[in-house]
Motif scaffolding. Structure first.
Motif, mmCIF file in Angstrom:
data_model
loop_
_atom_site.group_PDB
_atom_site.id
_atom_site.type_symbol
_atom_site.label_atom_id
_atom_site.label_comp_id
_atom_site.label_asym_id
_atom_site.label_seq_id
_atom_site.Cartn_x
_atom_site.Cartn_y
_atom_site.Cartn_z
ATOM 1 N N PHE A 492 0.852 -1.196 -0.151
ATOM 2 C CA PHE A 492 0.006 0.281 0.117
ATOM 3 C C PHE A 492 0.962 1.280 -0.081
ATOM 4 N N HIS A 493 1.875 1.251 0.872
ATOM 5 C CA HIS A 493 2.742 2.268 0.795
ATOM 6 C C HIS A 493 3.591 2.565 -0.214
ATOM 7 N N GLU A 494 4.010 1.605 -0.969
ATOM 8 C CA GLU A 494 4.529 1.734 -2.282
ATOM 9 C C GLU A 494 3.683 2.258 -3.350
ATOM 10 N N ARG A 495 2.423 1.584 -3.313
ATOM 11 C CA ARG A 495 1.546 2.129 -4.514
ATOM 12 C C ARG A 495 1.220 3.434 -4.258
ATOM 13 N N VAL A 496 0.965 3.894 -2.910
ATOM 14 C CA VAL A 496 0.649 5.369 -2.761
ATOM 15 C C VAL A 496 1.695 6.509 -3.269
ATOM 16 N N LEU A 497 3.015 5.946 -2.928
ATOM 17 C CA LEU A 497 4.160 6.800 -3.403
ATOM 18 C C LEU A 497 4.130 6.851 -4.871
ATOM 19 N N ASP A 498 3.988 5.764 -5.651
ATOM 20 C CA ASP A 498 3.862 5.498 -6.870
ATOM 21 C C ASP A 498 2.905 6.343 -7.628
ATOM 22 N N ALA A 499 1.575 6.593 -7.112
ATOM 23 C CA ALA A 499 0.351 7.077 -7.501
ATOM 24 C C ALA A 499 0.893 8.740 -7.760
ATOM 25 N N VAL A 500 1.673 9.080 -6.445
ATOM 26 C CA VAL A 500 1.938 10.720 -6.253
ATOM 27 C C VAL A 500 3.117 10.943 -7.390
ATOM 28 N N ALA A 501 4.050 10.028 -7.393
ATOM 29 C CA ALA A 501 5.018 10.206 -8.533
ATOM 30 C C ALA A 501 4.620 10.360 -9.985
ATOM 31 N N ALA A 502 3.464 9.737 -10.112
ATOM 32 C CA ALA A 502 3.115 9.525 -11.639
ATOM 33 C C ALA A 502 1.960 10.745 -11.802
ATOM 34 N N SER A 503 1.611 11.346 -10.708
ATOM 35 C CA SER A 503 0.704 12.507 -10.833
ATOM 36 C C SER A 503 1.471 13.644 -11.779
ATOM 37 N N PRO A 504 0.485 14.483 -12.632
ATOM 38 C CA PRO A 504 1.157 15.384 -13.552
ATOM 39 C C PRO A 504 1.632 16.537 -13.208
ATOM 40 N N GLY A 505 1.419 16.891 -11.959
ATOM 41 C CA GLY A 505 1.659 18.286 -11.420
ATOM 42 C C GLY A 505 1.747 18.228 -9.811
ATOM 43 N N GLN A 506 2.298 19.159 -9.375
ATOM 44 C CA GLN A 506 2.579 19.199 -7.857
ATOM 45 C C GLN A 506 1.319 18.743 -6.962
ATOM 46 N N VAL A 507 1.452 17.808 -6.356
ATOM 47 C CA VAL A 507 0.459 17.308 -5.519
ATOM 48 C C VAL A 507 0.411 17.895 -3.958
ATOM 49 N N ARG A 508 -0.758 18.142 -3.674
ATOM 50 C CA ARG A 508 -1.098 19.029 -2.460
ATOM 51 C C ARG A 508 -1.899 18.016 -1.416
ATOM 52 N N TRP A 509 -2.796 17.290 -2.012
ATOM 53 C CA TRP A 509 -3.481 16.292 -1.217
ATOM 54 C C TRP A 509 -3.434 15.146 -1.753
ATOM 55 N N LEU A 510 -3.617 13.780 -0.893
ATOM 56 C CA LEU A 510 -3.700 12.509 -1.413
ATOM 57 C C LEU A 510 -4.912 11.995 -0.543
#
Length: 596
Positions: A492-510
């Motif tokens: 879960f931890h790994e996939r969350v970080l992968d989702a953040v890294a794959a986001s097209p712009g700067q992420v503020r909320w997950l």
């Protein structure tokens, strides 16, 4: 189907008739559903129960003897294992027409323990088999009291098919020497096939015995589809008359049952040696698993037919008491019967009294006419067991499983091969291990998705399924389709970080769309705390949407709810999106109006 269900207690249309739960009754009465039935017994049921009991007896005697021989004990003990369990289940069993007794699905398990330990001594074989029944009974009773009736549901249908097909194959192979009229040293199903082939080629077959057994088998299979005809009784009586009339036991060396001891089973404690304890415990637990798996399925089938509710925990207790009674009255492990129960139903059975009548008639036979079946040929008994083993084999539904999900089909085949190669007990152990691995795999590698807005579709959906879906700028919506526990916490931890890294712009909320998350353990809670710390360090807020209240309660106990703050939890994904847009002043267009 007969009209048996029409006169039994029925629910109104659109409703289910639930029998009183054990907790609704006072004191010891809650453990005796048979007495509850007796107190509400209707006179109109009596004739049906007596007739059904007499019809049932026509199967109880030949089948009981056949399964005893298949289990490695003398035939008389099959009748002992028929009488006492039926009486015990009539008091403790919740299912009104379920028939218990010796069963082909247990024969291979019992034989695997009894044969190597008894060293050919029939009395020792009976003692060992009786102690297996005691162990099985205690396991079932304790599991029922602890309300562990759900345990067998952990075995998926393909795995159940697999080990039952393997057991059926093992039983069938074990009966072939008796069918051909010779004996071999048993050393496992596959080696037995080789030994049987060599014995036939060496000319050891008794072809007279084979013709009697083959004829019995043919008659049973031909008449089996005609429910009103007692196929097994007709075939067995025919074989017995032929062998007795022609004196084939003396003239052709056809093995026969011989006279049965006169009298009823007596109470006896099955004393075993210290060296026997381990195999008996393992075998008894294997019997408990197989017998309750079969019984729970059959119980649910007949409960559904009559629109009634049967408590699986009380079913486990009833089965356990029946096994315990069998063990202390010179019997061996028993289970429900998928062949005798339909006979009782078709004959008009209404209540447990059907089984009681059947047990009393069998007891009367042992007292009045124990020599009635002395000319019954062993090859005919083998035919009875082979017929039952064939009935255990599942092919049609496995073909369906092969078409829709091949990996589960191959799991079933692995279980079948495991039982056939390793033997009944190791094969069942393999099936349990595979079931646990299958369960953990589904939870360990669950599906997860990043969500976005798909044009023309209400809600938020997997962006891999909807490639044109749009994501809210600066917001990652992440869905996790499983409970969070120690085995998948790091993933879960790994996939969350992968989702953040794959986001097209700067992420503020997950935001974790947590509706599928049904549980959180301490390991995953600690992981969430570490994840929150990691995300917070790079300016990202961790939030949750649609988390169930029981899961929130766990987070409160773990101290995580306070750490994240009540503002990090939202009732819906749409509410989380609206709050994000308001707080960060993002131009969301019509995002604010989106709801799941």
């Amino acid at each position: 189907m007969s009209d048996s269900s029409s006169s039994s207690p029925q629910a109104e249309p659109g409703r289910v008739l639930r029998l009183p739960k054990t907790t609704d009754q006072v004191g010891w009465m809650r453990w005796l559903p048979g007495l509850h039935t007796l107190r509400r017994y209707e006179t109109a049921w009596l004739r049906h129960d007596i007739v059904a009991g007499l019809v049932l007896t026509t199967m109880l005697v030949p089948v009981g003897i056949a399964y005893a021989v298949a289990s490695g004990v003398p035939g008389i003990y099959g009748l002992y294992a028929t009488i006492v369990p039926l009486l015990a289940y009539a008091l403790f069993g919740p299912s009104r027409i379920l028939v218990l007794g010796p069963d082909s699905s247990l024969a291979a398990v019992i034989l695997a323990v009894v044969l190597p330990l008894s060293a050919g001594d029939p009395l020792r074989a009976v003692t060992l088999a009786s102690m297996m029944a005691v162990v099985s009974g205690l396991v079932c009773i304790l599991a029922g009291i602890a309300r562990l009736g759900f345990i067998t549901e952990l075995l998926s249908k393909p795995i159940r098919y697999g080990y039952m097909n393997g057991i059926a194959l093992t039983v069938l192979i074990s009966q072939l020497p008796k069918l051909f009229g010779f004996s071999i040293e048993s050393s496992g199903p596959l080696r037995n096939i080789w030994a049987i082939a060599n014995a036939v080629l060496d000319g050891r077959s008794n072809w007279t015995a084979f013709m009697v057994g083959a004829g019995t088998l043919t008659v049973i299979l031909l008449l089996k589809s005609r429910q009103r005809l007692p196929a097994i009784l007709i075939a067995v009586i025919g074989a017995t008359v032929v062998v007795g009339t022609l004196d084939l036991a003396a003239r052709a060396d056809v093995s026969v049952l011989g006279p049965l001891p006169q009298g009823l089973p007596a109470f006896a404690i099955p004393w075993i040696t210290y060296a026997d304890i381990a195999p008996i415990l393992i075998g008894g637990c294997a019997v408990a698993l197989v017998s309750f798996a079969d019984t729970s399925v059959l119980s649910r089938v007949y409960a559904a037919r009559t629109h009634t509710y049967v408590d699986p925990n009380q079913e486990m207790v009833g089965l356990g008491v029946a096994n315990l009674a069998a063990g202390f009255f010179q019997g061996f492990p028993i289970s429900s019967s998928s062949s005798r129960t339909p006979v009782a139903e078709a004959a008009g059975a209404r209540t447990h009294l059907t089984g009681v009548v059947g047990a009393l008639v069998v007891a009367l036979l042992l007292v009045v006419a124990p020599n009635l079946l002395r000319h019954l040929p062993t090859s005919a008994l083998a035919a009875v067991v082979i017929t039952s083993a064939i009935g255990l084999i599942e092919v049609i539904d496995l073909r369906r499983i092969y078409r829709i999900q091949r990996w589960e089909f191959w799991l079933s085949i692995v279980c079948t091969v495991g039982v056939a190669v390793l033997g009944a007990i190791p094969g069942i152990g393999l099936a349990i291990v595979i079931a646990v691995i299958e369960f953990l795999w589904d939870g360990w590698r669950p599906y997860s998705a990043v969500l976005g807005r798909a044009e023309g579709v209400e809600g938020y959906h997997d962006i891999t399924r909807y490639p044109d879906a749009k994501q809210v700028p600066g917001l990652v919506l992440f869905r996790w389709d499983a409970p969070l526990f120690f085995a998948n916490a790091e993933l879960f931890h790994e996939r969350v970080l992968d989702a953040v890294a794959a986001s097209p712009g700067q992420v503020r909320w997950l935001v974790v769309a947590a509706e599928p998350v049904t549980s959180v353990d301490i390991t995953s809670a600690d992981m969430l705390a570490e994840l929150d710390e990691s995300l917070h360090a790079i300016g990202i807020e961790l939030c949750f949407a649609e988390m169930k209240d029981p899961v929130k309660d766990k987070l409160k106990r773990f101290g995580l709810f306070v750490r994240l703050g009540e503002g990090a939890f939202f009732p819906t994904v749409g509410a989380a999106v609206s709050n994000y847009l308001n707080i960060h002043g993002v131009d969301g267009g019509d995002w604010k109006d989106r709801r799941l």
